[in-house]
Design a protein around this motif. Structure first.
Motif, PDB file in Angstrom:
ATOM      1  N   TYR A 123       0.842  -1.197   0.000  1.00  7.27           N
ATOM      2  CA  TYR A 123       0.000   0.000   0.000  1.00  7.27           C
ATOM      3  C   TYR A 123       0.872   1.239   0.000  1.00  7.27           C
ATOM      4  O   TYR A 123       2.050   1.204   0.350  1.00  7.27           O
ATOM      5  N   TYR A 124       0.260   2.345  -0.408  1.00 12.05           N
ATOM      6  CA  TYR A 124       0.937   3.640  -0.502  1.00 12.05           C
ATOM      7  C   TYR A 124       0.290   4.603   0.481  1.00 12.05           C
ATOM      8  O   TYR A 124      -0.941   4.656   0.588  1.00 12.05           O
ATOM      9  N   GLU A 125       1.108   5.347   1.200  1.00 10.67           N
ATOM     10  CA  GLU A 125       0.553   6.257   2.194  1.00 10.67           C
ATOM     11  C   GLU A 125      -0.296   7.343   1.540  1.00 10.67           C
ATOM     12  O   GLU A 125      -1.331   7.735   2.076  1.00 10.67           O
ATOM     13  N   ALA A 126       0.110   7.834   0.370  1.00  7.23           N
ATOM     14  CA  ALA A 126      -0.694   8.778  -0.407  1.00  7.23           C
ATOM     15  C   ALA A 126      -1.452   7.975  -1.466  1.00  7.23           C
ATOM     16  O   ALA A 126      -1.099   7.965  -2.642  1.00  7.23           O
ATOM     17  N   GLN A 127      -2.485   7.292  -1.047  1.00  8.79           N
ATOM     18  CA  GLN A 127      -3.168   6.337  -1.916  1.00  8.79           C
ATOM     19  C   GLN A 127      -3.754   6.992  -3.167  1.00  8.79           C
ATOM     20  O   GLN A 127      -3.694   6.436  -4.262  1.00  8.79           O
ATOM     21  N   GLU A 128      -4.320   8.166  -3.018  1.00  5.04           N
ATOM     22  CA  GLU A 128      -4.973   8.815  -4.151  1.00  5.04           C
ATOM     23  C   GLU A 128      -3.976   9.160  -5.253  1.00  5.04           C
ATOM     24  O   GLU A 128      -4.273   9.022  -6.443  1.00  5.04           O
ATOM     25  N   ALA A 129      -2.777   9.601  -4.869  1.00 12.53           N
ATOM     26  CA  ALA A 129      -1.774   9.986  -5.863  1.00 12.53           C
ATOM     27  C   ALA A 129      -1.247   8.775  -6.626  1.00 12.53           C
ATOM     28  O   ALA A 129      -0.913   8.879  -7.814  1.00 12.53           O
ATOM     29  N   PHE A 130      -1.167   7.626  -5.973  1.00 15.56           N
ATOM     30  CA  PHE A 130      -0.589   6.432  -6.595  1.00 15.56           C
ATOM     31  C   PHE A 130      -1.622   5.577  -7.322  1.00 15.56           C
ATOM     32  O   PHE A 130      -1.269   4.808  -8.208  1.00 15.56           O
ATOM     33  N   GLU A 131      -2.876   5.688  -6.949  1.00 15.75           N
ATOM     34  CA  GLU A 131      -3.903   4.810  -7.510  1.00 15.75           C
ATOM     35  C   GLU A 131      -4.015   4.957  -9.025  1.00 15.75           C
ATOM     36  O   GLU A 131      -4.030   6.064  -9.551  1.00 15.75           O
ATOM     37  N   TRP A 132      -4.077   3.820  -9.712  1.00 12.78           N
ATOM     38  CA  TRP A 132      -4.216   3.814 -11.167  1.00 12.78           C
ATOM     39  C   TRP A 132      -5.693   3.928 -11.499  1.00 12.78           C
ATOM     40  O   TRP A 132      -6.459   2.983 -11.368  1.00 12.78           O
ATOM     41  N   GLY A 133      -6.103   5.103 -11.944  1.00 11.45           N
ATOM     42  CA  GLY A 133      -7.506   5.348 -12.223  1.00 11.45           C
ATOM     43  C   GLY A 133      -7.853   5.156 -13.687  1.00 11.45           C
ATOM     44  O   GLY A 133      -6.975   4.981 -14.537  1.00 11.45           O
ATOM     45  N   PRO A 134      -9.143   5.173 -14.015  1.00 18.18           N
ATOM     46  CA  PRO A 134      -9.575   5.015 -15.412  1.00 18.18           C
ATOM     47  C   PRO A 134      -9.128   6.202 -16.261  1.00 18.18           C
ATOM     48  O   PRO A 134      -9.055   7.337 -15.790  1.00 18.18           O
ATOM     49  N   ASN A 135      -8.813   5.905 -17.518  1.00 13.42           N
ATOM     50  CA  ASN A 135      -8.434   6.937 -18.498  1.00 13.42           C
ATOM     51  C   ASN A 135      -7.169   7.702 -18.100  1.00 13.42           C
ATOM     52  O   ASN A 135      -6.984   8.862 -18.484  1.00 13.42           O
ATOM     53  N   THR A 136      -6.291   7.054 -17.324  1.00 13.98           N
ATOM     54  CA  THR A 136      -5.027   7.672 -16.926  1.00 13.98           C
ATOM     55  C   THR A 136      -3.904   7.092 -17.775  1.00 13.98           C
ATOM     56  O   THR A 136      -3.750   5.873 -17.859  1.00 13.98           O
ATOM     57  N   THR A 137      -3.110   7.956 -18.395  1.00 11.63           N
ATOM     58  CA  THR A 137      -1.985   7.481 -19.193  1.00 11.63           C
ATOM     59  C   THR A 137      -0.778   7.234 -18.282  1.00 11.63           C
ATOM     60  O   THR A 137      -0.734   7.715 -17.140  1.00 11.63           O
ATOM     61  N   LEU A 138       0.205   6.509 -18.816  1.00 11.18           N
ATOM     62  CA  LEU A 138       1.408   6.235 -18.039  1.00 11.18           C
ATOM     63  C   LEU A 138       2.137   7.531 -17.677  1.00 11.18           C
ATOM     64  O   LEU A 138       2.594   7.695 -16.538  1.00 11.18           O
ATOM     65  N   ILE A 139       2.239   8.459 -18.617  1.00 11.00           N
ATOM     66  CA  ILE A 139       2.929   9.721 -18.350  1.00 11.00           C
ATOM     67  C   ILE A 139       2.199  10.516 -17.270  1.00 11.00           C
ATOM     68  O   ILE A 139       2.832  11.094 -16.376  1.00 11.00           O
ATOM     69  N   GLN A 140       0.877  10.543 -17.323  1.00 14.26           N
ATOM     70  CA  GLN A 140       0.100  11.236 -16.290  1.00 14.26           C
ATOM     71  C   GLN A 140       0.341  10.620 -14.915  1.00 14.26           C
ATOM     72  O   GLN A 140       0.495  11.338 -13.918  1.00 14.26           O
ATOM     73  N   LYS A 141       0.378   9.302 -14.869  1.00 13.52           N
ATOM     74  CA  LYS A 141       0.570   8.641 -13.570  1.00 13.52           C
ATOM     75  C   LYS A 141       1.970   8.893 -13.035  1.00 13.52           C
ATOM     76  O   LYS A 141       2.143   9.112 -11.832  1.00 13.52           O
ATOM     77  N   ILE A 142       2.978   8.880 -13.893  1.00 17.63           N
ATOM     78  CA  ILE A 142       4.333   9.201 -13.452  1.00 17.63           C
ATOM     79  C   ILE A 142       4.375  10.601 -12.845  1.00 17.63           C
ATOM     80  O   ILE A 142       4.964  10.821 -11.775  1.00 17.63           O
ATOM     81  N   TRP A 143       3.729  11.544 -13.506  1.00 18.49           N
ATOM     82  CA  TRP A 143       3.706  12.925 -13.013  1.00 18.49           C
ATOM     83  C   TRP A 143       2.964  13.027 -11.678  1.00 18.49           C
ATOM     84  O   TRP A 143       3.401  13.711 -10.756  1.00 18.49           O
ATOM     85  N   GLN A 144       1.854  12.315 -11.542  1.00 19.79           N
ATOM     86  CA  GLN A 144       1.099  12.332 -10.290  1.00 19.79           C
ATOM     87  C   GLN A 144       1.904  11.735  -9.143  1.00 19.79           C
ATOM     88  O   GLN A 144       1.878  12.250  -8.014  1.00 19.79           O
ATOM     89  N   ILE A 145       2.625  10.654  -9.418  1.00 16.95           N
ATOM     90  CA  ILE A 145       3.450  10.039  -8.380  1.00 16.95           C
ATOM     91  C   ILE A 145       4.572  10.981  -7.956  1.00 16.95           C
ATOM     92  O   ILE A 145       4.846  11.150  -6.762  1.00 16.95           O
ATOM     93  N   MET A 146       5.201  11.631  -8.918  1.00 23.14           N
ATOM     94  CA  MET A 146       6.289  12.550  -8.594  1.00 23.14           C
ATOM     95  C   MET A 146       5.803  13.735  -7.763  1.00 23.14           C
ATOM     96  O   MET A 146       6.536  14.254  -6.926  1.00 23.14           O
ATOM     97  N   ARG A 147       4.557  14.165  -7.991  1.00 18.17           N
ATOM     98  CA  ARG A 147       4.003  15.311  -7.268  1.00 18.17           C
ATOM     99  C   ARG A 147       3.275  14.903  -5.989  1.00 18.17           C
ATOM    100  O   ARG A 147       2.672  15.746  -5.326  1.00 18.17           O
ATOM    101  N   SER A 148       3.337  13.621  -5.650  1.00 20.37           N
ATOM    102  CA  SER A 148       2.637  13.145  -4.465  1.00 20.37           C
ATOM    103  C   SER A 148       3.142  13.844  -3.203  1.00 20.37           C
ATOM    104  O   SER A 148       4.343  14.093  -3.055  1.00 20.37           O
ATOM    105  N   PRO A 149       2.251  14.173  -2.267  1.00 18.92           N
ATOM    106  CA  PRO A 149       2.682  14.786  -1.007  1.00 18.92           C
ATOM    107  C   PRO A 149       3.414  13.817  -0.079  1.00 18.92           C
ATOM    108  O   PRO A 149       4.028  14.226   0.898  1.00 18.92           O
ATOM    109  N   ASN A 150       3.349  12.520  -0.399  1.00 17.83           N
ATOM    110  CA  ASN A 150       3.977  11.494   0.428  1.00 17.83           C
ATOM    111  C   ASN A 150       4.413  10.367  -0.502  1.00 17.83           C
ATOM    112  O   ASN A 150       3.587   9.755  -1.171  1.00 17.83           O
ATOM    113  N   HIS A 151       5.712  10.081  -0.538  1.00 19.51           N
ATOM    114  CA  HIS A 151       6.252   9.119  -1.488  1.00 19.51           C
ATOM    115  C   HIS A 151       6.580   7.761  -0.861  1.00 19.51           C
ATOM    116  O   HIS A 151       7.309   6.964  -1.453  1.00 19.51           O
ATOM    117  N   VAL A 152       6.046   7.474   0.311  1.00 20.90           N
ATOM    118  CA  VAL A 152       6.387   6.233   1.014  1.00 20.90           C
ATOM    119  C   VAL A 152       5.452   5.103   0.588  1.00 20.90           C
ATOM    120  O   VAL A 152       4.231   5.257   0.566  1.00 20.90           O
TER     121      VAL A 152
END
Length: 248
Positions: free
Chosen positions: A182-211
């Motif tokens: 599990y990820y402490e910042a679940q919303e930032a890491f969660e793979w949602g519908p209609n999300t591209t790989l590049i978008q998800k990489i950017w969301q993970i990098m901008r996560s408030p918690n990377h643990v």
């Protein structure tokens, strides 16, 4: 100064990843017969490099009482795309991935050269072929990793586990290694519908918690269970308990 040190560290990590990726892509052009002996080990190092570039801190929790067996069928819940590099970064496994991954920008060619097993989830014949390929890979001495939910189903467990991993374990007598992550910042890491790989990489990098937490438990032997239904349902019950323990 702290922000500058963080920025410099991430910049160097991305430069390292870019150079490493270029090398991996060049090597991936070699015949598979030449790659099989050493490319998977490079792939594991590349996965760790990718995780560092994203700024993610992976924490491994070893709950198992004995050393892990030399070969296993690793299963895990699958809330994010990060598991595609996080799991093989920690464990020497061949991933089972959806067919679309083969065509992902730069990632797909590297994953294919590393021996990733692919499946078209929507096609029954393709799923059966993937099952046979997993059995063959395990009988050839490889450890494999797959997600019994059948893909990313959200930050909480789906309502059941599919049978693939349990059939492979029963057929080969190789134990299942359960990993709950599990990820402490679940919303930032969660793979949602209609999300591209590049978008998800950017969301993970901008996560408030990377643990991220990877909890490894004792292996499960097929001989402990009556059949694939019993194996699957009891394993799902374990995951439900871990979900309640760690997330609720």
């Amino acid at each position: 100064m702290l922000w500058f040190a963080k920025w410099l560290r991430l910049t160097l990590a991305w430069l390292d990843l870019c150079v490493f990726t270029l090398l991996m892509l060049l090597l991936a052009r070699l015949p598979m017969a030449l790659l099989s002996a050493w490319y998977p080990s490079l792939f594991q190092a590349w996965c760790r490099c990718f995780v560092r570039a994203l700024g993610v801190e992976l924490r491994l929790h070893q709950h198992h009482k004995k050393p892990l067996p030399p070969q296993y069928i690793l299963i895990a819940n699958h809330p994010s795309a990060l598991e595609d590099v996080g799991i093989p970064g920690f464990f020497p496994v061949r991933n089972l991935a959806k067919e679309e991954v083969r065509h992902w920008w730069f990632v797909g060619r590297i994953a294919e050269a590393a021996g990733t097993l692919f499946v078209k989830r929507e096609e029954k014949d393709a799923r059966q072929a993937a099952l046979l390929n997993m059995i063959a890979a395990v009988r050839a001495g490889h450890s494999i990793a797959l997600y019994p939910e059948g893909g990313c189903k959200g930050r909480r467990l789906w309502d059941k586990f599919l049978y693939g991993a349990f059939i492979v374990s029963i057929e080969t007598k190789i134990p299942i290694l359960p990993v709950f992550l599990y990820y402490e910042a679940q919303e930032a890491f969660e793979w949602g519908p209609n999300t591209t790989l590049i978008q998800k990489i950017w969301q993970i990098m901008r996560s408030p918690n990377h643990v991220a937490h990877y909890h490894v438990f004792d292996p499960l032997e097929a001989s402990q269970f009556k059949d694939k239904d019993d194996y699957s349902s009891q394993t799902y019950a374990l995951y439900s308990g871990w979900q309640k323990r760690f997330l609720e």
